[in-house]
Every structure is written in structure tokens, then in C-alpha cells.
Design an enzyme around this catalytic site. Structure first.
Site, short mmCIF file in Angstrom:
data_model
loop_
_atom_site.label_atom_id
_atom_site.label_comp_id
_atom_site.label_asym_id
_atom_site.label_seq_id
_atom_site.Cartn_x
_atom_site.Cartn_y
_atom_site.Cartn_z
N ASN A 10 -19.26 40.83 -25.71
CA ASN A 10 -18.08 40.11 -25.22
C ASN A 10 -17.94 38.85 -26.08
O ASN A 10 -18.65 37.88 -25.88
CB ASN A 10 -18.29 39.74 -23.74
N TRP A 11 -17.01 38.92 -27.03
CA TRP A 11 -16.86 37.78 -27.96
C TRP A 11 -16.18 36.58 -27.31
O TRP A 11 -16.15 35.49 -27.88
CB TRP A 11 -16.04 38.21 -29.19
N LYS A 12 -15.57 36.76 -26.16
CA LYS A 12 -14.78 35.68 -25.53
C LYS A 12 -13.77 35.15 -26.56
O LYS A 12 -13.32 35.91 -27.40
CB LYS A 12 -15.69 34.59 -24.97
N HIS A 95 -14.35 38.98 -15.03
CA HIS A 95 -15.38 38.11 -15.61
C HIS A 95 -15.36 36.77 -14.87
O HIS A 95 -14.29 36.28 -14.48
CB HIS A 95 -15.13 37.91 -17.10
N GLU A 97 -15.51 33.86 -15.84
CA GLU A 97 -14.62 32.84 -16.44
C GLU A 97 -13.18 33.09 -16.03
O GLU A 97 -12.41 32.15 -15.82
CB GLU A 97 -14.78 32.86 -17.98
N GLU A 167 -23.37 39.96 -13.51
CA GLU A 167 -23.54 38.75 -14.31
C GLU A 167 -23.69 37.54 -13.39
O GLU A 167 -22.70 36.97 -12.93
CB GLU A 167 -22.31 38.54 -15.20
N GLY A 173 -24.23 32.00 -20.51
CA GLY A 173 -24.13 30.95 -21.53
C GLY A 173 -25.08 29.79 -21.31
O GLY A 173 -24.94 28.75 -21.95
N SER A 212 -27.05 35.49 -20.77
CA SER A 212 -28.08 35.06 -21.70
C SER A 212 -28.99 36.19 -22.17
O SER A 212 -30.19 35.98 -22.38
CB SER A 212 -28.88 33.90 -21.10
N GLY A 233 -22.71 37.95 -24.47
CA GLY A 233 -21.76 36.97 -24.98
C GLY A 233 -22.27 36.34 -26.26
O GLY A 233 -22.16 36.91 -27.36
N GLY A 234 -22.85 35.16 -26.15
CA GLY A 234 -23.27 34.36 -27.31
C GLY A 234 -24.02 35.15 -28.37
O GLY A 234 -23.71 35.06 -29.57
#
Ligand code: PGA
Length: 253
Positions: A10-12, A95, A97, A167, A173, A212, A233-234
Site C-alpha cells: 500500500n503505497w498511500k 483503511h 486513514e 490493521e 506507520g 509496521s 505500507g512504509g
């Protein structure tokens, strides 16, 4: 149950054409184990470019969001048909966010799940509790309350075509991963919620862990009985790290 494992990036709102190029090159070279699918979710403008570069059948494209409407006067929105034309297979929905920053309610998420399924795409339905909710032992209630509106909207049979991503919000993150045992326990609870309504569907349901995940913890997380891969993600923005994560998915739970 020999469920497929999914490693979903998930590149956001990150990345650029250079990352698209580097990631495609790596994904076209990396060995992906049997029964594993790698999914990449760049931002909308990069979907087609990335899709055109990917060569393997075990790599799929995902979008990070979609409109619940089919078409019409919704300036700035993207429809399921548009995603299909871009070669998308999955859509990340719910998600944390989107829930917190864009006020998406579980009811809206359920409508989006319905729209995605109607278009023949597969939702990656994200659910998860906040730090306070875990501290006050509300994790199970929160997860059930995020799942139920979707079950009410699309019915339990639809979970044949849904991927769930657990999640925990406090792990996204933050570098604070749930321990493999804690994640496994929660995944077992989620599978149990679905099993109460249909044991066969629950057994086949792919449940990803997100929060994470990195090259140092993915192997142990993915090895848990009820963890069928990750939403990353990251660490999915770093080509070499994501490559390592992809190869830690063994696909034989
Ligand atoms: P993270 O994000 O891996 O950077 O914690 C996961 C996600 O939000 O899907």
C-alpha cells in the site's frame, strides 16, 4: 486449509514514476513462491503504467479507494469501471486513514464493498482497533462492529470474494508491530466471527496483517496459522526490503 498468501503493498500518497519503474523491474525478476500473490497499490495515476510493466500472473494491481457510485456528477471521484479498465483486481477499502481523516463510516465502507463486488473486483477490507480501544479491551467489539455492516450489506457468501486486512491502528506507520502471537489471536477471532455464519467460507478467507510489517518480522508473522500475508505500507516503498518481504511469504499455511 491451504490458503493463498497475499503480500500487498500500500503505497498511500507516496511514490513516483521512478519508483514504478524500479518496483516493476524487481517484481519481474523476483521469485514468488507457489500459492503466493503479490499485490501493488500505487496512487491512481500510476496504475496503468505499472500494470503495463508487470509481466507475471502472480502480481496484481490494487487501488487504494473507489467511489461507491457507478458514475455521474461526482467531481474528483474514480469509479469501479475505470479501475477495471486500468487492469485493477483489488481495491483497499476501509483503511484506518480513510476512516479517520476522511470520515468514512462502516456504512459507507459497506456500500463501497458492494460496489466493488458488483464490478467483479475484490475488496481488501481493512478493520482494526485504536490503542485506547485495545487498552480498554474493546478490540473484539470494534472488529465485530466494523465487519457486521459489511455482512449486513453484502451477505456472508460475498466473503468468498473479499480479503480482510487486520490493521491495528496503533501499529500503522509507528514501528510498533503486533507480536505474532497477538496478531494470530486476533486473526483467529476474526475468522471465528465469519465461521459463526459460515465455517466453510471462514476457512477459505484470506486475512492479512498490516501495521509496521518489515523485512525483519514478515516471516514470523506470515507463518502464523491464521495470518495469510500482509498489507505493507512504509516498507513497500523500499524496493529491496519489499523484495525480501515477498520472498518470506511461503504460501503453505
Ligand atoms: P505501515 O502501513 O506498514 O507503514 O505500518 C500499513 C498500512 O497502513 O496499510
Amino acid at each position: 486449509m491451504n490458503r493463498k498468501l497475499l503480500v500487498a503493498a500500500n503505497w498511500k500518497m507516496n511514490g513516483n514514476l521512478a519508483l514504478v519503474e524500479q518496483m516493476a523491474q524487481m517484481l519481474n525478476e523476483v521469485t514468488i513462491n507457489d500459492n503466493v500473490e503479490v499485490v501493488v497499490s500505487p496512487s491512481f495515476p500510476y496504475l496503468m503504467t505499472l500494470g503495463d510493466k508487470l509481466k507475471s500472473d502472480c502480481i496484481a494491481l490494487s487501488a487504494q479507494n473507489v467511489s461507491e457510485h457507478e458514475k455521474g456528477a461526482y467531481t474528483g471521484e474514480i469509479s469501479t469501471d475505470m479501475l477495471k479498465e486500468c487492469g485493477v483486481k483489488y481495491v483497499i477499502l476501509g483503511h484506518s486513514e480513510r476512516r479517520s481523516l476522511y470520515k468514512e463510516t462502516s456504512t459507507l465502507v459497506a456500500h463501497k464493498v458492494k460496489a466493488v463486488l458488483a464490478a467483479g473486483l475484490m475488496p481488501i477490507l481493512c478493520i482494526g482497533e485504536s490503542e485506547n480501544e485495545r487498552a480498554s479491551e474493546q478490540t473484539e467489539t470494534v472488529l465485530a462492529s466494523q465487519l457486521q455492516p459489511v455482512i449486513d450489506e453484502v451477505g456472508i457468501e460475498a466473503f468468498n470474494d473479499i480479503v480482510v486486512a487486520y490493521e491495528p491502528v496503533w501499529a500503522i506507520g509507528t514501528g510498533k508491530t503486533a507480536s505474532p502471537e497477538m496478531a494470530q489471536e486476533t486473526h483467529q477471532y476474526i475468522r471465528g466471527c465469519i465461521a459463526q455464519q459460515n465455517a466453510e467460507i471462514a476457512d477459505k478467507l484470506v486475512i492479512l496483517y498490516g501495521g509496521s510489517v518489515n523485512a525483519g518480522n514478515s516471516e514470523e508473522l506470515f507463518a502464523q496459522a491464521d495470518i495469510d500475508g500482509g498489507l505493507i505500507g512504509g516498507a513497500s516503498l523500499k524496493v529491496e526490503e519489499f523484495k525480501t518481504i515477498c520472498s518470506t511469504a511461503k504460501g503453505s499455511n
